[in-house]
Write a protein that holds these residues in place. Structure first.
Motif, PDB file in Angstrom:
ATOM      1  N   GLU A 168       0.790  -1.202   0.051  1.00 22.82           N
ATOM      2  CA  GLU A 168       0.013   0.014   0.081  1.00 22.82           C
ATOM      3  C   GLU A 168       0.805   1.089   0.061  1.00 22.82           C
ATOM      4  O   GLU A 168       0.697   2.258  -0.705  1.00 22.82           O
ATOM      5  N   LEU A 169       1.857   1.268   0.788  1.00 24.13           N
ATOM      6  CA  LEU A 169       2.757   2.417   1.053  1.00 24.13           C
ATOM      7  C   LEU A 169       3.329   2.646  -0.263  1.00 24.13           C
ATOM      8  O   LEU A 169       3.586   3.764  -0.815  1.00 24.13           O
ATOM      9  N   LEU A 176       2.120   9.654  -5.333  1.00 29.69           N
ATOM     10  CA  LEU A 176       2.695  11.041  -5.129  1.00 29.69           C
ATOM     11  C   LEU A 176       3.694  11.256  -6.106  1.00 29.69           C
ATOM     12  O   LEU A 176       3.827  12.474  -6.228  1.00 29.69           O
ATOM     13  N   GLN A 177       4.418  10.315  -6.346  1.00 30.03           N
ATOM     14  CA  GLN A 177       5.579  10.692  -7.545  1.00 30.03           C
ATOM     15  C   GLN A 177       4.772  11.367  -8.933  1.00 30.03           C
ATOM     16  O   GLN A 177       5.491  12.082  -9.178  1.00 30.03           O
ATOM     17  N   ALA A 311       4.736  15.287   1.997  1.00 30.96           N
ATOM     18  CA  ALA A 311       4.149  13.725   2.044  1.00 30.96           C
ATOM     19  C   ALA A 311       4.991  12.559   1.338  1.00 30.96           C
ATOM     20  O   ALA A 311       5.067  11.602   1.904  1.00 30.96           O
ATOM     21  N   TYR A 312       5.475  12.786   0.004  1.00 26.05           N
ATOM     22  CA  TYR A 312       6.449  11.911  -0.610  1.00 26.05           C
ATOM     23  C   TYR A 312       7.762  11.494   0.390  1.00 26.05           C
ATOM     24  O   TYR A 312       7.891  10.195   0.307  1.00 26.05           O
ATOM     25  N   ASP A 313       8.217  12.274   1.042  1.00 25.84           N
ATOM     26  CA  ASP A 313       9.479  12.193   1.622  1.00 25.84           C
ATOM     27  C   ASP A 313       8.875  11.225   3.138  1.00 25.84           C
ATOM     28  O   ASP A 313       9.703  10.397   3.473  1.00 25.84           O
ATOM     29  N   THR A 314       7.870  11.662   3.701  1.00 29.09           N
ATOM     30  CA  THR A 314       7.232  10.847   4.705  1.00 29.09           C
ATOM     31  C   THR A 314       6.932   9.468   4.280  1.00 29.09           C
ATOM     32  O   THR A 314       7.396   8.479   4.912  1.00 29.09           O
ATOM     33  N   MET A 317      10.253   7.674   3.929  1.00 33.68           N
ATOM     34  CA  MET A 317      10.930   6.896   5.197  1.00 33.68           C
ATOM     35  C   MET A 317      10.034   5.794   5.815  1.00 33.68           C
ATOM     36  O   MET A 317      10.552   5.025   6.336  1.00 33.68           O
ATOM     37  N   GLU A 318       8.560   5.812   5.646  1.00 31.03           N
ATOM     38  CA  GLU A 318       8.207   4.758   6.209  1.00 31.03           C
ATOM     39  C   GLU A 318       8.344   3.658   5.564  1.00 31.03           C
ATOM     40  O   GLU A 318       8.371   2.365   6.199  1.00 31.03           O
ATOM     41  N   ILE A 319       8.353   3.442   4.210  1.00 34.20           N
ATOM     42  CA  ILE A 319       8.632   2.470   3.411  1.00 34.20           C
ATOM     43  C   ILE A 319      10.104   1.969   3.785  1.00 34.20           C
ATOM     44  O   ILE A 319      10.391   0.871   3.833  1.00 34.20           O
ATOM     45  N   SER A 320      11.265   2.865   3.881  1.00 33.47           N
ATOM     46  CA  SER A 320      12.570   2.187   4.177  1.00 33.47           C
ATOM     47  C   SER A 320      12.316   1.669   5.563  1.00 33.47           C
ATOM     48  O   SER A 320      13.145   0.635   5.830  1.00 33.47           O
ATOM     49  N   ASP A 321      11.900   2.113   6.553  1.00 31.46           N
ATOM     50  CA  ASP A 321      11.711   1.603   7.943  1.00 31.46           C
ATOM     51  C   ASP A 321      10.953   0.333   7.989  1.00 31.46           C
ATOM     52  O   ASP A 321      11.633  -0.710   8.477  1.00 31.46           O
ATOM     53  N   LEU A 322      10.059   0.202   7.188  1.00 32.76           N
ATOM     54  CA  LEU A 322       9.047  -1.064   7.128  1.00 32.76           C
ATOM     55  C   LEU A 322      10.092  -2.047   6.257  1.00 32.76           C
ATOM     56  O   LEU A 322      10.303  -3.156   6.675  1.00 32.76           O
TER      57      LEU A 322
END
Length: 452
Positions: A168-169, A176-177, A311-314, A317-322
């Motif tokens: 989903e992310l 967003l891109q 929003a795109y950066d956030t 970051m969530e994708i990277s952390d997950l």
């Protein structure tokens, strides 16, 4: 005659008793598996095969065999071992030097058969306590395995949820891109339009802009500009704004004293847009509706673009952390996944230890200072059970050099909690961590001892 018979009978009984006591003496300190080596015969072969001696020299309190096998029931041999039968409890060996030393090392007191020590046989009580302990451990194991199965099921569901969350992310990031590229394009177009308007490009500003400026200068709204109206509305820009003189106003009007719209558009309009020496009093751009609209649009697009970028950066970051979390080894059935994002504390004297599995270990003093004892490194258990230990490395530097590190030992329990902290060497910590997911199925043991 009767006297002679009685004496002979007495000698026979005495000899029988002595033989019985000798047999008992010979077999003392021997386990049942070794009794085959001590059958009464003329000679005795040392168990290591080094020597043959008369059987009468077994347990005679003198060491003849290098391995000490001829003196299992005495303290004569330095390398000898005495076997405690301990009926009702666990049998075990003790060094032969402890035989008849006045201290009961065997719970059945068999090692002190010829000393002043008077020890009670405590094997049955010890066996009862150990049986109760083992039964408790087995109950804990059974309950822990049941809880572990629940956590495995939860781990599988959680793993699937995180995979779905990642998809989903990623879809949101793709959307967003696209929005980001569209906003950047629109912002660039608006900025180009605004730049052209600010530069006075008549092809962009258009006829209506010149007409609106003409109406702004035509104070009496008679459809023509006079020298007086120019003097009223225009200023010369040098080091400061200066009012126009009559001669300067006439010169701007091409030598005449009146100017209609067509003349304005072909002469004075170009001067106002291409030269910086003359401008309308105040800010002429503020009066231009096209410029004002373009400026507003530029601000709006910049604000929208910033929001989309944030929003795109956030999301990234969530994708990277997950993704980072999903690369961690949570066990073959993801049973350790529930520990992620959890923290557990334990107070030991003036310190509070905080373990956040797969993240870090910290130590906080009562004064409030917090020290890192290591960050998540890897699993470091045995080959048979690699998930029995965690290693946390590269903590804060130790005053003796090097960095702090922590080894977390996982043990089976019905609750998930820290149970103890040790520092066996400077800045090297060991934490006992109980959790149901550390429980391992084992074969049922036959018991503490076959004789129980």
């Amino acid at each position: 005659m009767k006297l002679l018979f009685s004496c002979s009978l007495l000698l026979f009984i005495t000899a029988a008793c002595l033989c019985g006591s000798a047999a008992t003496r010979k077999l003392r300190g021997i386990s049942s598996s070794y009794k085959r080596f001590y059958r009464e015969r003329r000679s005795f072969l040392c168990i290591d095969g080094s020597r043959v001696i008369p059987f009468e020299q077994v347990n005679d309190d003198y060491c003849d065999c290098e391995d000490g096998s001829d003196e299992p029931g005495t303290s004569a041999c330095p390398r000898g071992r005495f076997y405690c039968t301990n009926l009702g409890f666990r049998p075990h060996y003790i060094p032969s030097s402890r035989v008849n030393d006045g201290i009961c090392d065997c719970c059945d007191a068999s090692d002190e058969y010829n000393s002043h020590a008077r020890c009670q046989n405590s094997c049955w009580n010890l066996g009862q306590r150990e049986r109760a302990y083992v039964e408790g451990q087995m109950r804990t194991l059974d309950e822990g395995l049941q809880l572990k199965q629940q956590l495995i099921e939860e781990g599988v569901l959680l793993w699937r949820e995180k995979q779905a969350q990642l998809r989903e992310l990623q879809q949101v990031a793709e959307d967003l891109q696209i929005k980001l590229e569209e906003h950047r394009r629109r912002k660039q177009e608006v900025e180009q339009t605004l730049k052209a308007l600010e530069a006075g490009d008549t092809r962009v500003r258009g006829k209506n802009s010149s007409e609106s400026t003409f109406r702004l200068l035509d104070s009496n709204k008679d459809g023509s500009l006079s020298v007086e109206e120019l003097q009223e509305k225009l200023v010369l820009v040098q080091e400061e704004e200066l009012l126009l003189s009559e001669e300067e106003a006439v010169a701007l009007m091409g030598g005449g004293r009146q100017m209609d719209l067509p003349m304005f558009q072909h002469s004075l309009w170009d001067v106002l847009n291409t030269e910086n020496r003359v401008k309308i009093r105040g800010i002429v751009d503020a009066e231009d509706p096209h410029l004002k609209a373009a400026d507003t649009a530029a601000e709006r697009e910049a604000s929208s673009l910033k929001k989309v970028e944030e929003a795109y950066d956030t999301i990234n970051m969530e994708i990277s952390d997950l993704r980072k979390k999903l690369t961690i080894d949570y066990g073959p059935d993801w049973e350790f996944l529930f520990l992620n994002s959890q923290c557990y504390q334990l107070n030991v004297y003036e310190y509070t230890y905080n373990l956040c599995p797969f993240n870090q270990v910290t130590q906080k003093s009562t004064a409030g200072s917090e020290v890192s004892l290591g960050r998540w490194g890897m699993w470091a258990g045995t080959p048979k059970n690699p998930y029995s230990q965690m290693v946390y490395e590269n903590g804060e530097p130790c005053w003796q050099g090097g960095s702090r590190s922590t080894t977390v030992t996982l043990t089976c329990g019905t609750e998930t909690a820290l149970c103890g902290v040790k520092e066996p060497s400077k800045c090297q910590y060991i934490i006992d961590f109980q959790t149901p997911v550390a429980c391992q199925p084992v074969l049922k043991q036959r018991g503490i001892h076959s004789e129980l």
